[in-house]
Design a protein around this motif. Structure first.
Motif, PDB file in Angstrom:
ATOM      1  N   UNK A  88       0.849  -1.188   0.000  1.00  0.00           N
ATOM      2  CA  UNK A  88       0.000   0.000   0.000  1.00  0.00           C
ATOM      3  C   UNK A  88       0.884   1.237   0.000  1.00  0.00           C
ATOM      4  N   UNK A  89       0.442   2.289  -0.634  1.00  0.00           N
ATOM      5  CA  UNK A  89       1.179   3.542  -0.640  1.00  0.00           C
ATOM      6  C   UNK A  89       0.715   4.465   0.480  1.00  0.00           C
ATOM      7  N   UNK A  90       1.664   5.189   1.066  1.00  0.00           N
ATOM      8  CA  UNK A  90       1.343   6.156   2.125  1.00  0.00           C
ATOM      9  C   UNK A  90       1.843   7.545   1.734  1.00  0.00           C
ATOM     10  N   UNK A  91       1.611   7.921   0.483  1.00  0.00           N
ATOM     11  CA  UNK A  91       2.099   9.209   0.004  1.00  0.00           C
ATOM     12  C   UNK A  91       1.442  10.385   0.706  1.00  0.00           C
ATOM     13  N   UNK A  92       0.254  10.146   1.287  1.00  0.00           N
ATOM     14  CA  UNK A  92      -0.468  11.218   1.967  1.00  0.00           C
ATOM     15  C   UNK A  92       0.043  11.441   3.389  1.00  0.00           C
ATOM     16  N   UNK A  93       0.955  10.582   3.870  1.00  0.00           N
ATOM     17  CA  UNK A  93       1.510  10.728   5.222  1.00  0.00           C
ATOM     18  C   UNK A  93       2.797  11.545   5.145  1.00  0.00           C
ATOM     19  N   UNK A  94       2.941  12.618   5.927  1.00  0.00           N
ATOM     20  CA  UNK A  94       4.159  13.438   5.887  1.00  0.00           C
ATOM     21  C   UNK A  94       5.407  12.600   6.140  1.00  0.00           C
ATOM     22  N   UNK A  95       6.504  12.981   5.508  1.00  0.00           N
ATOM     23  CA  UNK A  95       7.746  12.203   5.600  1.00  0.00           C
ATOM     24  C   UNK A  95       8.371  12.268   6.985  1.00  0.00           C
ATOM     25  N   UNK A  96       8.256  13.391   7.683  1.00  0.00           N
ATOM     26  CA  UNK A  96       8.901  13.545   8.987  1.00  0.00           C
ATOM     27  C   UNK A  96       7.990  13.042  10.113  1.00  0.00           C
TER      28      UNK A  96
END
Length: 340
Positions: free
Chosen positions: A74-82
């Motif tokens: 699953x992709x979590x592109x909507x979760x901030x990287x930090x």
């Protein structure tokens, strides 16, 4: 016949389906899709899924389907990287994240299966590196607790330990300071920030993340703190807390490679036990074999160990071997959650 079933009856049928079967039903027709999106599956009918979050690839999420024994990406592109995962809110199908670094704590939640994401409101007390815990009161509500941490002085002086506990209520969408804590507890929960929390019999427990391990608990009814010793706490290679039939249990690994499990008794002392609520997974990296201990679905009083093959490819594409943070989660495909 199925097309003509009333929506409430069809939704009740769907509530018995495991998540992957419910997802397939959703693409049959618009009527089934709408019914499935309003269906909340019972988390007690199906085993939880294992979620593997790579520690160095923040936008990826691997999930293991325990019924079909398959891995999915699953992709979590909507979760901030930090950010990094703290725990799950398993009954709601959510992962709780916290901000990283020396910035004030910012918490957020994400449903990895539907890509829903939102930040929680700012805390009453701005703090860094506190302990974070979760309690699920009912299917429609959860509370997040934050204890200890570092707080900057109002006059601009040196930072100090914050000896308070505050709670977020998902229904009111607000934080409330609910009590104070001994300064030595605030120090230890900040310096050796716990990896997880467990709620048992009205007490929320945290365990320090380094040897010698110790457990600190907050009693909700009396607003008092207490400390418990961990068996072999100064010699265990690793230790973790888990719930078992409503009780607190501790699982630890020894130098010899053995795994021991203790259960907290009525006298706040730990004794060895033979089972754990929900399950325990011993893991290291995404491509390495994992070991799970959980209740046998056909026998309520029987628990068994079994292995999960590591995930080294998805859809025929070979994957890198990542160190991971592992969590258990009950997938929630419904869109009826008012929290988002």
């Amino acid at each position: 016949m199925w097309i003509n079933l009333p929506s409430d009856l069809l939704s009740n049928v769907f509530s018995y389906l495991p998540p992957h079967s419910l997802a397939r039903a959703m693409v049959t027709c618009r009527h089934w899709h709408d019914c499935a999106r309003s269906t909340t599956t019972s988390r007690h009918q199906h085993p939880p899924w294992f979620v593997a979050l790579p520690t160095h690839a923040r936008n990826l999420c691997f999930v293991h389907n325990p019924i079909e024994s398959t891995w999915h990406l699953l992709g979590l592109k909507h979760v901030p990287s930090l950010t990094r995962p703290v725990s799950t809110i398993p009954g709601h199908g959510l992962i709780l994240f916290k901000s990283t670094g020396s910035v004030p704590l910012q918490l957020s939640v994400c449903d990895p299966f539907t890509s829903r994401f939102r930040h929680l409101p700012q805390l009453r007390k701005s703090r860094t590196n506190p302990a974070v815990g979760v309690i699920e009161d009912c299917p429609s509500q959860f509370n997040v607790y934050v204890a200890g941490g570092m707080c900057k002085a109002a006059s601009g002086g040196a930072a100090s330990y914050e000896p308070t506990l505050e709670m977020f209520d998902s229904r009111s969408n607000n934080w409330t300071i609910i009590g104070s804590m001994p300064i030595e507890f605030a120090v230890r929960l900040t310096v050796w920030t716990p990896n997880e929390s467990v709620y048992s019999r009205g007490v929320l427990y945290w365990m320090t993340s380094a040897r010698a391990y110790s457990i600190m608990g907050f009693d909700m009814s009396s607003n008092k703190w207490k400390e418990l010793s961990v068996p072999m706490g100064d010699t265990l290679e690793f230790a973790a807390m888990v719930p078992r039939d409503g009780k607190l249990a501790v699982i630890g690994g020894t130098h010899g490679g053995n795994v021991l499990v203790w259960e907290l008794g009525e006298d706040d002392k730990c004794t060895k036990c033979v089972g754990i609520e929900g399950g325990v997974c011993l893991y290291k990296e995404i491509a390495k074999e994992m070991v799970v201990w959980r209740r046998d679905g056909n026998h309520k009083n029987k628990w068994e160990w079994y292995s999960i093959e590591g995930c080294n490819q998805i859809s025929g594409k070979r994957l890198e071997n990542y160190p991971i943070k592992g969590l258990f989660l009950h997938p929630n495909l419904a869109c009826s959650s008012s929290f988002f």
